[in-house]
Enzyme design. Structure first.
Site, PDB file in Angstrom:
ATOM      1  N   LYS A  41      -5.226   0.247   6.372  1.00 52.07           N
ATOM      2  CA  LYS A  41      -6.527  -0.394   6.478  1.00 52.07           C
ATOM      3  C   LYS A  41      -7.475   0.497   7.275  1.00 52.07           C
ATOM      4  O   LYS A  41      -7.073   1.442   7.947  1.00 52.07           O
ATOM      5  CB  LYS A  41      -6.404  -1.768   7.161  1.00 52.07           C
ATOM      6  CG  LYS A  41      -5.469  -2.723   6.432  1.00 52.07           C
ATOM      7  CD  LYS A  41      -5.932  -3.009   5.023  1.00 52.07           C
ATOM      8  CE  LYS A  41      -4.955  -3.887   4.260  1.00 52.07           C
ATOM      9  NZ  LYS A  41      -5.303  -4.008   2.832  1.00 52.07           N
TER      10      LYS A  41
ATOM     11  N   ASP B 106       0.816  -1.214   0.000  1.00 55.03           N
ATOM     12  CA  ASP B 106       0.000   0.000   0.000  1.00 55.03           C
ATOM     13  C   ASP B 106       0.848   1.262   0.000  1.00 55.03           C
ATOM     14  O   ASP B 106       0.563   2.222  -0.726  1.00 55.03           O
ATOM     15  CB  ASP B 106      -0.924   0.024   1.214  1.00 55.03           C
ATOM     16  CG  ASP B 106      -2.038  -1.005   1.129  1.00 55.03           C
ATOM     17  OD1 ASP B 106      -2.288  -1.530   0.022  1.00 55.03           O
ATOM     18  OD2 ASP B 106      -2.666  -1.298   2.172  1.00 55.03           O
TER      19      ASP B 106
ATOM     20  N   GLU C  83       1.093  -1.126   5.386  1.00 51.09           N
ATOM     21  CA  GLU C  83      -0.246  -1.419   4.904  1.00 51.09           C
ATOM     22  C   GLU C  83      -1.197  -0.413   5.531  1.00 51.09           C
ATOM     23  O   GLU C  83      -1.020   0.001   6.686  1.00 51.09           O
ATOM     24  CB  GLU C  83      -0.660  -2.843   5.270  1.00 51.09           C
ATOM     25  CG  GLU C  83      -0.004  -3.907   4.409  1.00 51.09           C
ATOM     26  CD  GLU C  83      -0.352  -3.747   2.938  1.00 51.09           C
ATOM     27  OE1 GLU C  83      -1.537  -3.914   2.578  1.00 51.09           O
ATOM     28  OE2 GLU C  83       0.558  -3.428   2.145  1.00 51.09           O
TER      29      GLU C  83
END
Length: 239
Positions: free
Chosen positions: A106, A73, A104
């Protein structure tokens, strides 16, 4: 007196990021679109505030053995000293030697997301990184050993109660050394960090700013990426 307040400036930076993350979480219904928006907010923060020597993008990472990571990401990488940043149909592919940190992004943190991020981080750290001796005015310096790649997870919320407590520490402790999460942010609640004596949680009302400053401090200790062996990549021209 200038009238500026450092406390106000730092709080304002966090407030802006936190509000945007909360808004995207509430307003965007499509999971993929919501994920893209979350990544974009974190990437924009890092692009705006990290020193110019660093670049930040979503990317794959590749090494000179032709092994590729999973798509990451957020990749923090060097652009000043690193050639071979490939762009194929809008997708970036970055050599492993140039990478400083991977994250990452999220919506919320839980044990599954920690495990998922750890696997993504491991897919980058396991790549082979070349390093050449460095010419300088004082003579040729020895090749620099590739440094530790910072890895982490960035979210807005937590699925745990308490959000920053024993369940998070347990999830962080399960990751093997090659997949460990060094630094992360739960913007609504605080940050987590791996230190020499283990994982540390810090509840912080200005978590996004606290994360940014800690990342900058860790990047400062990383110094510069190793000198890439371009010829190791060039041998694939003979294929």
């Amino acid at each position: 007196m200038s009238g500026w307040s450092l406390e106000t400036l730092l709080a304002g930076l966090h407030g802006e990021i936190s509000l945007r993350l909360e808004r995207s979480r509430a307003a965007i219904g499509h999971p993929v679109a919501k994920g893209d928006a979350t990544e974009g907010i974190w990437i924009e923060l890092l692009k705006n505030y990290l020193p110019e020597r660093y670049r930040v993008d979503r990317a794959f990472v590749i090494d000179s053995t032709d092994t590729t990571s999973q798509q990451i990401d957020i990749v923090v990488y060097d652009r000043q000293y690193t050639p071979l940043i490939f762009k194929q149909d809008g997708t970036l592919v970055i050599p492993a030697e140039s990478v400083y940190a991977v994250f990452e992004a999220k919506q919320s943190i839980d044990a599954d997301q920690v495990e998922y991020a750890a696997k993504k981080i491991a897919s980058v750290r396991s790549l082979y990184r070349t390093s050449l001796p460095i010419p300088s005015a004082a003579g040729v310096q020895p090749a620099k050993p590739p440094g530790h790649i910072i890895g982490g997870l960035l979210t807005f919320e937590s699925e745990w109660n308490p959000p920053m407590g024993a369940p998070l520490l347990k999830a962080l402790a399960t990751a093997e050394a090659t997949a460990s999460l060094d630094l992360g942010c739960v913007a609504a609640h605080g940050i987590f960090m791996r230190q020499d004596d283990g994982n540390v949680l810090e509840a912080d009302k200005r978590a996004a700013t606290a994360f940014l400053l800690e990342l900058i401090a860790r990047l400062q200790t990383s110094a510069t990426v190793p000198m890439i062996d371009v010829r190791a990549y060039a041998r694939f021209l003979k294929g």
